[in-house]
Write an enzyme that holds these catalytic residues in place. Sequence first.
Site, PDB file in Angstrom:
ATOM      1  N   HIS A 294       0.781  -1.344   0.182  1.00 55.83           N
ATOM      2  CA  HIS A 294       0.027   0.291  -0.090  1.00 55.83           C
ATOM      3  C   HIS A 294       1.032   1.346  -0.128  1.00 55.83           C
ATOM      4  CE1 HIS A 294      -3.754   2.356   1.712  1.00 55.83           C
ATOM      5  NE2 HIS A 294      -3.790   1.836   0.635  1.00 55.83           N
TER       6      HIS A 294
ATOM      7  N   LYS B 228       3.054   4.681  -0.808  1.00 52.83           N
ATOM      8  CA  LYS B 228       3.061   5.738  -1.772  1.00 52.83           C
ATOM      9  C   LYS B 228       4.372   6.575  -1.346  1.00 52.83           C
ATOM     10  CE  LYS B 228      -1.505   5.133  -0.820  1.00 52.83           C
ATOM     11  NZ  LYS B 228      -1.958   4.254   0.036  1.00 52.83           N
TER      12      LYS B 228
ATOM     13  N   ASP C 119      17.483  10.807  -5.181  1.00 57.22           N
ATOM     14  CA  ASP C 119      18.804  11.047  -4.824  1.00 57.22           C
ATOM     15  C   ASP C 119      19.048  10.764  -3.576  1.00 57.22           C
ATOM     16  OD1 ASP C 119      19.383  11.660  -7.482  1.00 57.22           O
ATOM     17  OD2 ASP C 119      19.637  13.754  -7.157  1.00 57.22           O
TER      18      ASP C 119
ATOM     19  N   HIS D  80      -9.424  11.449   1.975  1.00 59.88           N
ATOM     20  CA  HIS D  80      -8.544  10.295   2.026  1.00 59.88           C
ATOM     21  C   HIS D  80      -7.367  10.580   2.737  1.00 59.88           C
ATOM     22  CE1 HIS D  80      -5.836   7.470  -0.189  1.00 59.88           C
ATOM     23  NE2 HIS D  80      -7.001   6.642  -0.147  1.00 59.88           N
TER      24      HIS D  80
ATOM     25  N   LYS E 216      -4.838  10.522   5.719  1.00 65.19           N
ATOM     26  CA  LYS E 216      -4.649   9.456   7.029  1.00 65.19           C
ATOM     27  C   LYS E 216      -3.683  10.270   8.148  1.00 65.19           C
ATOM     28  CE  LYS E 216      -4.329   6.756   2.874  1.00 65.19           C
ATOM     29  NZ  LYS E 216      -5.686   6.138   2.983  1.00 65.19           N
TER      30      LYS E 216
ATOM     31  N   ASP F 192      -2.507  16.000  21.147  1.00 64.89           N
ATOM     32  CA  ASP F 192      -2.194  17.252  21.717  1.00 64.89           C
ATOM     33  C   ASP F 192      -1.232  18.218  20.808  1.00 64.89           C
ATOM     34  OD1 ASP F 192      -3.337  16.102  23.984  1.00 64.89           O
ATOM     35  OD2 ASP F 192      -1.766  15.523  24.979  1.00 64.89           O
TER      36      ASP F 192
END
Length: 478
Positions: free
Chosen positions: A217, A219, A224, A396, A398, A403
């Site tokens: 999953h 991304k 470099d 979408h 996440k 605090d």
Amino acid sequence: MIGWLIAIMILLLLYSAQPAVIIWMERRTPAKAIAWILLALVVPALGFFGYWMIGRSRRVKAGQAISREYEQAAERLSICASSPGELGHAGMLQQEQLLRLLRECSGRPVTLGNQVKVLTNGRETFASILEEMEKARHHIHLDYYTIRDDGIGRTFLNMLTNKARAGIEVRVLYDGIGSVHLSKRYIRELKQSGVQVSCFLPAGAALFKRLLNSRNHSKIAVIDGRVGFVGGINIGDEYLGKDKRLGFWRDTQLRLEGDSVYFLQELFMKDWELAAKERLPVHAEYMPEHDPDDVLQEPVLIVSSGPDRNGEPILETAFAAVKAAKSSVCISTPYFIPDESLLAALGSAAKSGVDVRLIIPGIADTQLVLWATLSFVERMLEAGVRVYRYQKGFIHAKVMIVDELLAVVGTANMDMRSFHSNFEQNAVLFDSGTIRDLKRDYEQDLLDSKELDLAEFRQRRKKEKAAEAAARLLSPLL
């Protein structure tokens, strides 16, 4: 007659043995065991066969050795925090136990020499990644769950092929299920230009290895070994708001510069070796030394979960963060299907006076998953958690903010698939300025959302409750 009785007894024995086998195999995840037992009893042969082929919790032992080697190399190069005081965060001074737990469950140190930028939508994210790829001098590494052959996908294709022809090392890794619709033409054009391409667990191979349920999953983009990106945004036009049904797409990605990039690179190198069967050397081109004077001293911890790791580090991190909250917990997730421990932690925090807020989608990209999400809402409202449904489009992002102490951003949803099955990556952030940036975006999301009222929510139609109840039973499998 006796033969028939024996046959019936054997069938009954096999039928009754199914739950026992599943309970034993899934003894660490009882909710998942119950869901598969239900399927196995309702559709005996097919249900149990499905569990055996795609439902079993399996470990990728080869990945464990690979991960340790790359992690050790990344840690040797990093400037790491050994005590709360070194984080430069006053709130952490009383959190020695939390810091120890985060380090222990993640298996990685908190790196200090970082600069973090919060990117709040696809347009910002793609522009930033493309800008960094244009500046690449040695390599570009992309590790994505979904890559699409559409407008932005073609923009990435042109950049990657041009850089490969210019002599830059370009590697692209995509998931066999998340990118199942990626065209052969797209892959062929990449390869013809010199881009190295690999598919992580293609559907056929994953089914044969009984790992179809364990998806990459990721991304991740690393350029470099200097700049890295991680968050919720894949490569596709929907992240630019071009899906007519979902409309505006709200998401969060991080641009990281500094020592935390070593650990994003480590994750890419591990995934690449698992998929492409090529071990990339740990040398200065892939993990260059960073001048601490070139970046701000922001602390970042990279946490990953997957079948190649022991335990559930991302779940443990979320649980520890909620338990450490004194005043507020702010969560945004497109899929809210937590396990019992996290549900209890959130409910207990709200009952103790912590301001717990949860933003979930108003419209769904997957209706069944939305029903499953809504099946948990009443319990949260009853505990005092304030629940909001996003109205501007599809959310979408996440994100978890606790605090002014820490924030978590990454690829993992607040669901059991992310906690137990998928390969996932999150960044835990401790810098007060970065936390304020995330909190500002979260407050805007609250303004773009509608708060749910418990009494009104209880009045929803019976067929909606029935759909939610059915989805709840299957939720560990979604």
